[in-house]
Design an enzyme around this catalytic site. Sequence first.
Site, PDB file in Angstrom:
ATOM      1  N   SER A 138     -29.134 -34.225  13.042  1.00  0.00           N
ATOM      2  CA  SER A 138     -29.769 -35.414  13.625  1.00  0.00           C
ATOM      3  C   SER A 138     -28.996 -36.036  14.783  1.00  0.00           C
ATOM      4  O   SER A 138     -29.523 -36.925  15.454  1.00  0.00           O
ATOM      5  CB  SER A 138     -29.991 -36.477  12.547  1.00  0.00           C
ATOM      6  OG  SER A 138     -31.019 -36.070  11.676  1.00  0.00           O
ATOM      7  N   LYS A 195     -30.755 -36.039  18.023  1.00  0.00           N
ATOM      8  CA  LYS A 195     -31.795 -37.033  18.306  1.00  0.00           C
ATOM      9  C   LYS A 195     -31.356 -38.038  19.379  1.00  0.00           C
ATOM     10  O   LYS A 195     -32.196 -38.614  20.068  1.00  0.00           O
ATOM     11  CB  LYS A 195     -32.177 -37.761  17.018  1.00  0.00           C
ATOM     12  CG  LYS A 195     -32.784 -36.836  15.968  1.00  0.00           C
ATOM     13  CD  LYS A 195     -32.949 -37.530  14.616  1.00  0.00           C
ATOM     14  CE  LYS A 195     -33.465 -36.571  13.557  1.00  0.00           C
ATOM     15  NZ  LYS A 195     -33.564 -37.200  12.220  1.00  0.00           N
ATOM     16  N   TYR A 198     -29.450 -44.184   9.266  1.00  0.00           N
ATOM     17  CA  TYR A 198     -30.536 -44.384   8.303  1.00  0.00           C
ATOM     18  C   TYR A 198     -30.327 -45.682   7.527  1.00  0.00           C
ATOM     19  O   TYR A 198     -29.982 -46.706   8.121  1.00  0.00           O
ATOM     20  CB  TYR A 198     -30.655 -43.164   7.374  1.00  0.00           C
ATOM     21  CG  TYR A 198     -30.600 -41.864   8.120  1.00  0.00           C
ATOM     22  CD1 TYR A 198     -31.554 -41.582   9.101  1.00  0.00           C
ATOM     23  CD2 TYR A 198     -29.608 -40.922   7.895  1.00  0.00           C
ATOM     24  CE1 TYR A 198     -31.513 -40.386   9.816  1.00  0.00           C
ATOM     25  CE2 TYR A 198     -29.557 -39.733   8.597  1.00  0.00           C
ATOM     26  CZ  TYR A 198     -30.514 -39.477   9.558  1.00  0.00           C
ATOM     27  OH  TYR A 198     -30.465 -38.309  10.265  1.00  0.00           O
ATOM     28  N   TYR A 246     -38.428 -29.081  17.096  1.00  0.00           N
ATOM     29  CA  TYR A 246     -37.608 -30.048  16.342  1.00  0.00           C
ATOM     30  C   TYR A 246     -36.577 -29.335  15.467  1.00  0.00           C
ATOM     31  O   TYR A 246     -35.380 -29.663  15.507  1.00  0.00           O
ATOM     32  CB  TYR A 246     -38.523 -30.933  15.490  1.00  0.00           C
ATOM     33  CG  TYR A 246     -37.779 -31.828  14.532  1.00  0.00           C
ATOM     34  CD1 TYR A 246     -37.125 -32.972  14.985  1.00  0.00           C
ATOM     35  CD2 TYR A 246     -37.722 -31.542  13.163  1.00  0.00           C
ATOM     36  CE1 TYR A 246     -36.437 -33.807  14.109  1.00  0.00           C
ATOM     37  CE2 TYR A 246     -37.050 -32.364  12.280  1.00  0.00           C
ATOM     38  CZ  TYR A 246     -36.399 -33.487  12.755  1.00  0.00           C
ATOM     39  OH  TYR A 246     -35.718 -34.291  11.890  1.00  0.00           O
ATOM     40  N   VAL A 292     -26.896 -34.534   8.974  1.00  0.00           N
ATOM     41  CA  VAL A 292     -26.635 -34.036   7.615  1.00  0.00           C
ATOM     42  C   VAL A 292     -25.756 -32.784   7.608  1.00  0.00           C
ATOM     43  O   VAL A 292     -25.380 -32.308   6.544  1.00  0.00           O
ATOM     44  CB  VAL A 292     -27.930 -33.803   6.813  1.00  0.00           C
ATOM     45  CG1 VAL A 292     -28.668 -35.104   6.591  1.00  0.00           C
ATOM     46  CG2 VAL A 292     -28.813 -32.757   7.470  1.00  0.00           C
TER      47      VAL A 292
END
Length: 309
Positions: A64, A67, A243, A191, A261
């Site tokens: 992530s 992103k 998160y 993605y 992760v």
Amino acid sequence: MPNLETVVSEIVDEMRQRTDRGEVARYIPELARVDPGHFGLAVIGADGTVAAAGDCDVPFSIQSISKVFTLTLALGMVGDKLWRRVGREPSGSPFNSVVQLEYERGIPRNPFINAGAIAVTDLILSGHQPREALGEILRFMQYLAQDASITIDEAVAASEQRTGFRNVALANYMKSFGVIDNPVEYTLGVYFHHCAISMTCRQLAVAGRFLAHSGRDPSTGLSVVQAERAKRINAVMLTCGHYDGSGEFAYRVGLPGKSGVGGGILAVAPGRASIAVWAPGLDAAGNSHLGRIALERLTKRLGWSIFGE
């Protein structure tokens, strides 16, 4: 001010001795195979000084963290129109929550939860073939890191595609609300692959330098984004980058950051340094357990928290 290299070396030694290492991400089979004993840290100061130790040159799946860079690319393509498709608020929910997406009628809460990042990926894909869009993302990462050897770990990407049922559900749900424009399988393919980009702490710290220096790469003087946009991206990283552990990270570390992760964290000390840490074991919120502890010690010893020394 303590010596940066000494502080980095000390923290790496301290982290290596700890037995509380968290749990590797087991829902992605390739990541479940990673040795939780790894730990690497790299810090690049404003003057280009590099302090790196531990497994700082071992590639890992950035997941992530990618992103941050897809958000930067998408903002460069459509500007603030992006925010019509995705919000900017912390989620307070797990990164792959379906419930929140239903409640908010298909508009993801922010670009760093999975649904939001899928929507951002869909925007980058529009007008391109999937291979072209993915190539653009990878070239952007190589450019920022000043390293053309950066690649995608195909085994990790394939592993995610085989097991990413929750992401398929999120994408289809957004498609039903018109948030996703392209065929779902194309958007998800791009993605999964950009999440599977493999980098070292050293490469990642170089790639993040523009966020620490008002949108400009201090080694070349070239502007990647305007200062205003770099500030905005940092703000979203601070509030949404971990998160539902984002508040805890801001409280303890006091820097904008983005976790993955795979166990990596990219953190930004504005005007001072770009920092990358990797420890594969995760905490309950899906963030690197030792990575967060190491960054807390780093900011405390150097007085780098944006909230004061």
